[in-house]
Design an enzyme around this catalytic site. Structure first.
Site, PDB file in Angstrom:
ATOM      1  N   HIS A 193       0.864  -1.175   0.000  1.00  0.00           N
ATOM      2  CA  HIS A 193       0.000   0.000   0.000  1.00  0.00           C
ATOM      3  C   HIS A 193       0.902   1.228   0.000  1.00  0.00           C
ATOM      4  O   HIS A 193       1.762   1.380   0.876  1.00  0.00           O
ATOM      5  CB  HIS A 193      -0.917   0.036   1.221  1.00  0.00           C
ATOM      6  CG  HIS A 193      -1.864   1.200   1.196  1.00  0.00           C
ATOM      7  ND1 HIS A 193      -3.116   1.130   0.603  1.00  0.00           N
ATOM      8  CD2 HIS A 193      -1.726   2.476   1.647  1.00  0.00           C
ATOM      9  CE1 HIS A 193      -3.706   2.311   0.705  1.00  0.00           C
ATOM     10  NE2 HIS A 193      -2.889   3.142   1.328  1.00  0.00           N
ATOM     11  N   CYS A 194       0.715   2.097  -0.980  1.00  0.00           N
ATOM     12  CA  CYS A 194       1.577   3.276  -1.143  1.00  0.00           C
ATOM     13  C   CYS A 194       0.827   4.535  -0.727  1.00  0.00           C
ATOM     14  O   CYS A 194      -0.171   4.903  -1.355  1.00  0.00           O
ATOM     15  CB  CYS A 194       2.036   3.383  -2.597  1.00  0.00           C
ATOM     16  SG  CYS A 194       3.100   4.813  -2.910  1.00  0.00           S
TER      17      CYS A 194
END
Length: 268
Positions: free
Chosen positions: A125-126
């Site tokens: 998850h960025c």
């Protein structure tokens, strides 16, 4: 599939940095080194604008493209000979089932605590794109990083060239009026160039191995356990460097730097 928009401070910071670096590069670095109305100035401005456009274009796509949702009707078919790999739980040996989403998880899918759902071939998850990087937007994310590295290094070269040209032409007094822009740009571009280059190198390695970031860390433990038991660990999804590359970027080399993902197929 497109996602909805929600405010994100990290995304706002990234967009602000892109806008600042673009205007400094074109209207200060290029203008002071070549002059915007000269042939070299126009050429560099056009090329840098093209790279910046592709960077922003892919960044927007990475934000708004759904990374890959597990269908609520998905059921693993353990008797299907076309699906040779069925991941199981680390404990118990059962097929992987997400208690939070209340459905089975396909191979390589993982539950994201931020997005609160399972993501196909989840990498990570960025926060900088306010989205997961997964099956459907991994190529777009990777291409964004490629153009971001090119843009940062290109801008840094123009910054250094502009400062060198000013010192050679004894235009230090004129350069002082742009000192703040030079300092801020340098403080942004140097760490960004290094960090993004490292990130690019890391994902090139992952692509050539057909691994995700999650699978890399899982593989480290699996390799240790295999060696402890006197066995050799082989990553089950590794098809060879070129095949791994085409799985992510597509079969046509001419589309590798374009955000086209028509080659993406179902994972089950």
């Amino acid at each position: 599939m497109k996602r909805g928009f929600s405010f994100s401070l990290p995304v706002t910071v990234v967009v602000s940095a892109i806008v600042f670096i673009y205007f400094c590069t074109v209207f200060i670095f290029i203008d002071r080194w070549f002059g915007l109305m000269t042939s070299p100035g126009i050429m560099n401005a056009v090329v840098f604008t093209g790279v910046a456009f592709m960077c922003v274009f892919n960044y927007g796509f990475a934000i708004f493209t759904d990374p890959g949702r597990v269908p609520s009707t998905f059921m693993p078919d353990i008797e299907d000979s076309k699906v040779p790999i069925h991941e199981i739980k680390r404990k118990g040996g059962d097929l992987r089932y997400c208690q939070k989403c209340s459905h089975f998880k396909p191979a390589r899918a993982h539950h994201c605590r931020v997005c609160k759902r399972c993501v196909l071939r989840m990498d990570h998850h960025c926060i900088w794109i306010n989205n997961c990087v997964g099956h459907a937007n991994y190529k777009i994310f990777f291409i964004f990083v490629v153009y971001a590295v090119i843009a940062c290094i290109y801008s840094l070269v123009l910054l250094v060239g502009s400062l060198t040209n000013d010192s050679q032409n004894d235009e230090q007094q004129s350069a002082d009026s742009f000192r703040t822009a030079y300092v801020i740009s340098g403080l942004l571009l140097v760490p960004l160039s290094v960090a993004l280059s490292v990130l690019l190198g890391w994902h090139i390695y992952l692509i050539l191995q057909n691994k995700t970031t999650i699978e890399y860390h899982e593989g480290v433990r699996a390799m240790w356990l295999a060696e402890k038991g006197g066995n050799v660990y082989n990553h089950p999804y590794d098809l060879g460097a070129y095949e791994n590359l085409t799985m992510v970027l597509g079969p046509s080399i001419f589309c590798w730097l374009c955000p086209i993902s028509r080659h993406i197929a179902h994972l089950w």
